[in-house]
Scaffold this motif. Sequence first.
Motif, PDB file in Angstrom:
ATOM      1  N   ALA A   1       0.836  -1.170  -0.009  1.00 60.49           N
ATOM      2  CA  ALA A   1       0.167   0.116  -0.008  1.00 60.49           C
ATOM      3  C   ALA A   1       0.975   1.333   0.139  1.00 60.49           C
ATOM      4  O   ALA A   1       0.554   2.317  -0.821  1.00 60.49           O
ATOM      5  N   ALA A   2       1.933   1.252   0.763  1.00 62.46           N
ATOM      6  CA  ALA A   2       2.918   2.328   0.824  1.00 62.46           C
ATOM      7  C   ALA A   2       3.273   2.675  -0.466  1.00 62.46           C
ATOM      8  O   ALA A   2       3.505   3.801  -0.725  1.00 62.46           O
ATOM      9  N   LYS A   3       3.892   1.446  -1.328  1.00 64.91           N
ATOM     10  CA  LYS A   3       4.780   1.905  -2.483  1.00 64.91           C
ATOM     11  C   LYS A   3       3.533   2.288  -3.576  1.00 64.91           C
ATOM     12  O   LYS A   3       3.938   3.117  -4.410  1.00 64.91           O
ATOM     13  N   VAL A   4       2.373   1.869  -3.472  1.00 56.06           N
ATOM     14  CA  VAL A   4       1.148   2.242  -4.288  1.00 56.06           C
ATOM     15  C   VAL A   4       0.961   3.670  -4.259  1.00 56.06           C
ATOM     16  O   VAL A   4       0.821   4.671  -5.238  1.00 56.06           O
ATOM     17  N   ARG A   5       1.198   3.960  -2.990  1.00 58.51           N
ATOM     18  CA  ARG A   5       0.967   5.601  -2.622  1.00 58.51           C
ATOM     19  C   ARG A   5       2.215   6.254  -3.390  1.00 58.51           C
ATOM     20  O   ARG A   5       2.045   7.547  -3.936  1.00 58.51           O
ATOM     21  N   GLU A   6       3.433   6.040  -3.114  1.00 55.57           N
ATOM     22  CA  GLU A   6       4.464   6.413  -3.619  1.00 55.57           C
ATOM     23  C   GLU A   6       4.686   6.501  -5.365  1.00 55.57           C
ATOM     24  O   GLU A   6       4.827   7.442  -5.716  1.00 55.57           O
ATOM     25  N   LEU A   7       4.198   5.525  -5.819  1.00 57.70           N
ATOM     26  CA  LEU A   7       3.936   5.643  -7.157  1.00 57.70           C
ATOM     27  C   LEU A   7       3.014   6.327  -7.728  1.00 57.70           C
ATOM     28  O   LEU A   7       3.268   7.361  -8.677  1.00 57.70           O
ATOM     29  N   ARG A   8       1.812   6.621  -7.047  1.00 59.04           N
ATOM     30  CA  ARG A   8       0.884   7.747  -7.254  1.00 59.04           C
ATOM     31  C   ARG A   8       1.394   9.164  -7.217  1.00 59.04           C
ATOM     32  O   ARG A   8       1.441  10.068  -8.059  1.00 59.04           O
ATOM     33  N   ALA A   9       2.220   9.025  -6.177  1.00 58.26           N
ATOM     34  CA  ALA A   9       2.825  10.540  -5.980  1.00 58.26           C
ATOM     35  C   ALA A   9       3.674  10.845  -6.872  1.00 58.26           C
ATOM     36  O   ALA A   9       3.911  12.009  -7.319  1.00 58.26           O
ATOM     37  N   ARG A  10       4.674   9.895  -7.363  1.00 56.44           N
ATOM     38  CA  ARG A  10       5.536  10.162  -8.400  1.00 56.44           C
ATOM     39  C   ARG A  10       5.257  10.610  -9.664  1.00 56.44           C
ATOM     40  O   ARG A  10       5.500  11.542 -10.482  1.00 56.44           O
ATOM     41  N   MET A  11       3.974   9.752  -9.917  1.00 59.08           N
ATOM     42  CA  MET A  11       3.157  10.134 -11.183  1.00 59.08           C
ATOM     43  C   MET A  11       2.611  11.583 -11.358  1.00 59.08           C
ATOM     44  O   MET A  11       2.954  12.347 -12.184  1.00 59.08           O
ATOM     45  N   ARG A  12       2.260  12.006 -10.024  1.00 57.12           N
ATOM     46  CA  ARG A  12       1.679  13.566 -10.090  1.00 57.12           C
ATOM     47  C   ARG A  12       2.738  14.503 -10.144  1.00 57.12           C
ATOM     48  O   ARG A  12       2.664  15.353 -10.799  1.00 57.12           O
ATOM     49  N   ASP A  13       3.807  14.046  -9.380  1.00 61.86           N
ATOM     50  CA  ASP A  13       5.080  14.949  -9.610  1.00 61.86           C
ATOM     51  C   ASP A  13       5.524  15.071 -10.946  1.00 61.86           C
ATOM     52  O   ASP A  13       6.028  16.228 -11.483  1.00 61.86           O
ATOM     53  N   ASP A  14       5.744  13.923 -11.702  1.00 64.68           N
ATOM     54  CA  ASP A  14       6.028  14.060 -13.057  1.00 64.68           C
ATOM     55  C   ASP A  14       5.284  15.010 -13.876  1.00 64.68           C
ATOM     56  O   ASP A  14       5.754  15.641 -14.694  1.00 64.68           O
ATOM     57  N   VAL A  15       4.072  14.946 -13.690  1.00 59.35           N
ATOM     58  CA  VAL A  15       3.213  15.709 -14.575  1.00 59.35           C
ATOM     59  C   VAL A  15       3.213  16.980 -14.217  1.00 59.35           C
ATOM     60  O   VAL A  15       3.046  18.053 -15.198  1.00 59.35           O
ATOM     61  N   GLU A  16       3.364  17.498 -12.977  1.00 59.88           N
ATOM     62  CA  GLU A  16       3.363  18.912 -12.491  1.00 59.88           C
ATOM     63  C   GLU A  16       4.695  19.419 -13.086  1.00 59.88           C
ATOM     64  O   GLU A  16       4.946  20.581 -13.451  1.00 59.88           O
ATOM     65  N   ALA A  17       5.937  18.628 -13.122  1.00 58.29           N
ATOM     66  CA  ALA A  17       7.082  18.854 -13.432  1.00 58.29           C
ATOM     67  C   ALA A  17       7.066  19.143 -15.010  1.00 58.29           C
ATOM     68  O   ALA A  17       7.607  20.259 -15.502  1.00 58.29           O
TER      69      ALA A  17
END
Length: 168
Positions: free
Chosen positions: A140-156
């Motif tokens: 669950a923690a890794k799934v949250r991390e992956l979603r946060a990384r995807m969000r950060d990529d799009v924002e960048a």
Amino acid sequence: MAAKVLILMGSDSDWEVMAEARKALAEAGAESEVHVSSAHRTPERTAALAREAAGRGIQVIICGAGAAAHLAGVVAADSELPVLGVPLGSSDLSGLDALLATAQMPGGVPVGTLAIGKAGARNAGLLAARILALSDPAVAAKVRELRARMRDDVEAKDAALQKRLRGE
Ligand code: RP5
């Protein structure tokens, strides 16, 4: 650690695409086991893999197949586990045949069908990880991390685009 996700594919020629499912699972910290087994060419072996999966700790089965893709359907017929189907574009119909064969299951035998090809394979891995995450806090923690990384990529990417548009 024993694998909790079983990935089956109809042919070794499906591996280039189905590797995306295993990669997504690895990113989520989930072990997977992969086998070639065909609904049509090795029906007994496929049935045995489906029947034995739950008893040895598998929690989700991902099936990728092309053409008249019956793999996910026959596995769902032979297992009580959640089955995710990935239609592959390996035939002259570019996966439309596999999509319909995988998705159009009769009521009572569910197959969660993903998109054709690599996006579908990656999403099958991520969806299997989300199912495991219901009872596994580390996943669950890794799934949250992956979603946060995807969000950060799009924002960048948006920030870079805005900079270019301003001529900077
Ligand atoms: C399907 O037929 C397999 O899943 C594969 O996508 C396709 C072609 O298989 P090969 O002829 O490459 O073994 O059953």
